[in-house]
Every structure is written in C-alpha cells, then in structure tokens.
Design an enzyme around this catalytic site. Structure first.
Site, mmCIF file in Angstrom:
data_model
loop_
_atom_site.group_PDB
_atom_site.id
_atom_site.type_symbol
_atom_site.label_atom_id
_atom_site.label_comp_id
_atom_site.label_asym_id
_atom_site.label_seq_id
_atom_site.Cartn_x
_atom_site.Cartn_y
_atom_site.Cartn_z
ATOM 1 N N LYS A 76 0.856 -1.136 -0.068
ATOM 2 C CA LYS A 76 0.064 -0.085 0.208
ATOM 3 C C LYS A 76 0.897 1.235 -0.040
ATOM 4 O O LYS A 76 2.020 1.346 0.857
ATOM 5 C CB LYS A 76 -0.946 -0.060 1.380
ATOM 6 C CG LYS A 76 -1.979 0.954 1.391
ATOM 7 C CD LYS A 76 -2.706 0.948 2.455
ATOM 8 C CE LYS A 76 -3.850 2.146 2.820
ATOM 9 N NZ LYS A 76 -4.920 1.823 3.865
ATOM 10 N N SER A 151 -9.767 2.035 2.779
ATOM 11 C CA SER A 151 -8.845 2.890 2.034
ATOM 12 C C SER A 151 -7.970 1.936 1.413
ATOM 13 O O SER A 151 -7.121 2.567 0.346
ATOM 14 C CB SER A 151 -7.996 3.824 2.760
ATOM 15 O OG SER A 151 -7.286 2.934 3.790
ATOM 16 N N SER A 175 -10.107 -0.398 7.030
ATOM 17 C CA SER A 175 -9.566 -0.431 5.731
ATOM 18 C C SER A 175 -8.769 -1.486 5.056
ATOM 19 O O SER A 175 -8.557 -1.613 3.969
ATOM 20 C CB SER A 175 -8.591 0.846 5.582
ATOM 21 O OG SER A 175 -9.340 2.048 5.549
HETATM 22 N N1 GLN Z 1 -13.471 4.405 6.421
HETATM 23 C C1 GLN Z 1 -12.792 4.861 7.608
HETATM 24 C C2 GLN Z 1 -12.159 6.215 7.442
HETATM 25 O O1 GLN Z 1 -12.326 6.940 6.716
HETATM 26 C C3 GLN Z 1 -11.516 3.898 7.944
HETATM 27 C C4 GLN Z 1 -10.234 4.040 7.007
HETATM 28 C C5 GLN Z 1 -8.952 3.446 7.535
HETATM 29 O O2 GLN Z 1 -9.291 2.327 8.026
HETATM 30 N N2 GLN Z 1 -7.990 3.748 7.106
HETATM 31 O O3 GLN Z 1 -11.551 6.881 8.390
#
Ligand code: GLN
EC number: 6.3.5.7
Length: 483
Positions: A76, A151, A175
């Site tokens: 990532k 994400s 995410s």
């Molecule tokens: N959807 C959550 C957010 O937008 C989690 C994102 C994540 O785990 N990086 O904060």
C-alpha cells in the site's frame, strides 16, 4: 500461474517448478495488461521486482528456504519505500521519495518478497471507497461500476483480480477488512502494536495498524508472519513473541465459543447479508463451534467517537505537511502564511481538508472536553464491552459491512453516509483488537464478508477459524469474470 496462492507459490518454488523471476515476469505482464481497467497501482517497480526475484532465486539455489522467499507482493502506498515514490494517494506527496524503508517493507524484503509496486489508496487512508485518491478511483474487479472499498482499495482490487497473490494494507477503522469483504478476499487487522508502524505514514496513530490482504487465511498467516514482531523504532510496538501462524491453522473448532452480538442485526443491515452470515454460523456449528448471543451495548456510540478521534489525530499528524520540509509547495509564495495556506490548500483533497477541519475543531480550547475527551471515554466503554464479552466467548462473529460495495460516486455528496458503512469494523480499532474478514457469499454478484474478532494477540485463533471454514467452503476460490 497467476491463480496460485502464496502457499502454492511457496510449494512451486521449493519444488523448482518455476523460478521467482519467471513468476514475476508473468505477473508484471498481467498488471500491464489488466490494471488500466482497475487503477489499482500508483507506481510499478519492475526493475526492483526483477532484481529481488533474481536475488531470491540465488538464495534458494544456495539452500535457503522460506514461504516468502521469492513471493511477489505489493505495498500500500503509505509504507515508505527507499528511493521510491511514497504518495499516500495524495498530490501532497506526489514528489516524495522516501529516504528509508518502513519496518514492514524491510522485514518482508529480508524474508525474500518481491515488490511489484505500490498500490492505490484513499488519500491519507481516509475513506471507505478508494475514491478520494489523487490518482483516481479504483474499480472493483467484481463489477467495474462499483467501488472496491477503502482505504486499501488498490491492494484489494489487485489481489482480487489475480494480478498478484497478496499485498500489505492498513486498517484505521476497517481499511483492510472492508475492502476484503467488497472484493472476496481474506484480510486481517492485527492487534494494535503487533505490526510496526515505523515508516507507515500516519493517519490516526492510536488506531492505525498494518496487516495482510490475500485470498485465503493460510496466505494471511504467511504474510503476517513476515510483518509481525517487536520494533524498537515504534514506541507502541509490543514485545510479545510471534507465534508460528501457519502451524496453528489446523486446530479443531470443537467447542469453540462464538459470540454473536444482538446489536449487529439491526435495521441498517441488508437482510440478504444477514442470511449469508447465518449460513456461515451454521457452517462453523458443523465444525463443532457453539453459538452464544452476546451484547455490545455501546456499539451505537462508536461511529461518532471514531469520527472525532480519527480526525483529531489526523489534524495533528498532517500538520507536518506544510510546504517547507517535504511534499507539495505552491508556486511563488508571497510570504510564509501564503506558503502554508496555498501549499496545503493545493496539496490536500476535499476529504482530507474536511477531516483536518473537524479534528482541529474537536481539539480546540473550549471544545476539547466536549468532543475529544468525551470520545475517549466512549472508546473505553467500547473496549469494556469487548472485555466482558470475551469472558464468555472465544471469538465474536458478524457481518463485516452492512451493505455490499456501492456504485462509484454513489456516496460522494454525503460523506456521513459513507462513515455509517464503517459500523462493524471501527469498534475493533477503538479497542485495539484483532479482526479478520473472510468471504461468505454473494449478493447481486457482489462479494459479502463475515467478520471475526478475537482477544488481544489471538490473530492465530482468527486464522485457525478462517482456515477451517475455508477448507469447508469455496466462496474464497471464486474468481471475478474477466480476470
Ligand atoms: N473508513 C474509515 C475512515 O475513513 C477507515 C479508514 C481506514 O481504516 N484507514 O476513516
């Protein structure tokens, strides 16, 4: 060749059926051919990959072995990679070449992995759809009109489309697990402190945790083995021995106590997902598990608490991107204030700016007690709910998401609608607990995930349960058409 799992690749390499270099070439060609449909990569690292593959082949020829020796993966794009662009999905870091490798990257490299590239992601890991990336949205290989989740959407789409067997990802509020659910993968968020955060660009430091995304629990075990462990460079890393995850996969589930929270099956859950979760419960019962209804009474407060704490930490973490030290700098600044304002205004996208503003507000004098402190108290209540539940059960089971992957753009005008989709995943981050999502079936041709949560440092238990489930079901073997 591209259909092989990490475990199958390890066997093939050990049996000299093919070399890492051959496999790497096949996968790089596949990425070049198919990724334009998906946009799952921000950077490809062909030269590095071929170099690492050749080096792994030499190590094997010299008698070394290991499940990750010569295994192709991707990172990532928030894991720092020395000399390679590390963008975090943001224009702000489009020109940033990290001066060092993240601990996760260097640990995996010394285990012999081959880095094919850096995967697309929501900007600074903020999002649930991978639509906030400066490099454009990622498409879901199961239906190109739908989001892959976020994400870590790039890692998920690439693995689901068989462009590579596994990838690293991070999970601040879901995410890893949510994109796993949306793309028919297995993804594990480890216990907070299990995997080093050193060199992992921070979103919300008290919630962020790196982990594996792969097709099977067995592959997650292999990848986690290479990622986990104490790191003196990360003050929140925990000095706890790392078990042999692969060796623990075959434990019997006889008598395993599974807690199913009654709050999970409320009005927001798609009834077709509820049915698939019931099927997975029946499957685990056949394997000897015992089901118990439990309660997590503070779950309803988790989303508001998370969406105060995460932006608060983000606003503080992202203050370092000021146009002076690294990252985007505006052209011809008139003075220092202009430099800050325009560099940050141009470098950050709308969702990141929204969260910085929410976070700065929640932390400001006069509001700190009302928002941030209160959210931290809720966080403790959420944790206490889990501690009480784990006195009675060994794991907790439920849906990973209330709905399957939505259409691209469907939630763009209403950020809160997207925040609500995190309802099942964020509690594990607030409490620091490990969680896993695994394939449980399909709704309208789109994958659905079942989530398992366990007590601290019981990643092995999650992988064991998921592996036994996968020996008896075939959801995880389904391949999206066209890939
Ligand atoms: N959807 C959550 C957010 O937008 C989690 C994102 C994540 O785990 N990086 O904060």
């Amino acid at each position: 060749m591209h259909q092989m799992t990490l475990a199958e690749i390890a066997r093939g390499l050990a049996d000299k059926k093919f070399s890492s270099e051959e496999l790497t070439k096949v996968l790089l060609a596949r990425i070049t051919q198919l990724d334009p449909q998906l946009n799952s990569f921000i950077s490809l690292t062909q030269e590095l990959a071929l170099e690492q593959a050749k080096a792994a082949d030499v190590r094997r020829a010299n008698g070394e072995s290991g499940a990750l020796l010569g295994a192709p993966i991707a990172h990532k794009d928030l894991f720092c990679t020395q000399g390679i662009r590390t963008s975090c999905g943001s224009k702000m870091l489009d020109n940033f070449k990290a001066p060092y490798d993240a601990t996760v990257v260097s640990k995996l490299a010394s285990a012999g992995t081959v880095t094919l590239g850096k995967t697309n992601m929501d900007e600074f890991a903020m999002g649930s759809a991978n639509e906030s990336s400066w490099y454009g949205a990622v498409k879901n290989p199961w239906n190109l009109e739908h989001v892959p989740g976020g994400s870590s959407g790039g890692s998920a789409a690439a693995v689901a489309a068989r462009l590579l067997p596994a990838a690293t990802a991070t999970d601040t509020g879901g995410s890893i697990r949510q994109p796993a659910a949306f793309t028919n993968l297995t993804g594990l968020k480890p216990t907070y402190g299990r995997v080093s955060r050193w060199g992992m660009i921070a979103y919300a430091s008290s919630l962020d945790q790196g982990g594996p995304l792969a097709r099977t629990a067995e592959d997650c075990a292999i990848l986690l083995q290479g990622m986990a462990g104490f790191d003196p460079n990360d003050s929140t890393s925990i000095d706890e021995p790392v078990p042999d995850y692969a060796a623990g996969l075959n434990g019997s589930l006889q008598g395993l106590r599974i807690g199913v929270p009654k709050e999970y099956f409320g009005a927001g859950l798609d009834p077709r997902i509820a049915d698939l979760i019931q099927n997975s419960i029946k499957e685990l019962q056949k394997l000897g598990a015992v089901i118990k209804e439990i309660s997590l009474p503070n779950m309803q407060h988790a989303i508001p608490a998370y969406y105060v704490i995460a932006p608060a930490e983000a606003s503080s973490n992202l203050s370092r991107f000021d146009g002076v030290r690294f990252g985007h700098r505006c052209a011809d600044p008139k003075n220092l204030e202009d430099l800050y304002k325009r560099s940050r205004g141009e470098g950050f996208g709308a969702e990141v700016q929204r969260r910085i503003m929410v976070g700065a507000y929640a932390l400001s004098a006069g509001y700190y007690d009302a928002y941030y402190l209160k959210a931290q108290k809720i966080r403790r209540l959420v944790k206490n709910d889990f501690m009480a539940a784990f006195n009675e059960v060994d794991i907790i089971l439920g849906p990973t998401t209330p709905n399957p992957a939505w259409k691209l753009g469907a939630k763009n005008s209403d950020p809160v609608a997207a925040y609500l989709e995190d309802v099942y995943t964020i509690t594990a981050n607030l409490a620091g607990l490990p969680g896993l999502s695994m394939p449980a079936g399909f709704v309208d041709g789109l994958p659905v995930g079942v989530q398992l949560l366990a007590p601290y440092f019981q990643e092995g238990r999650l992988l064991n349960v998921a592996h036994q489930y996968q020996l008896n079901t075939d959801w995880h073997t389904r391949t999206p058409t066209g890939f």
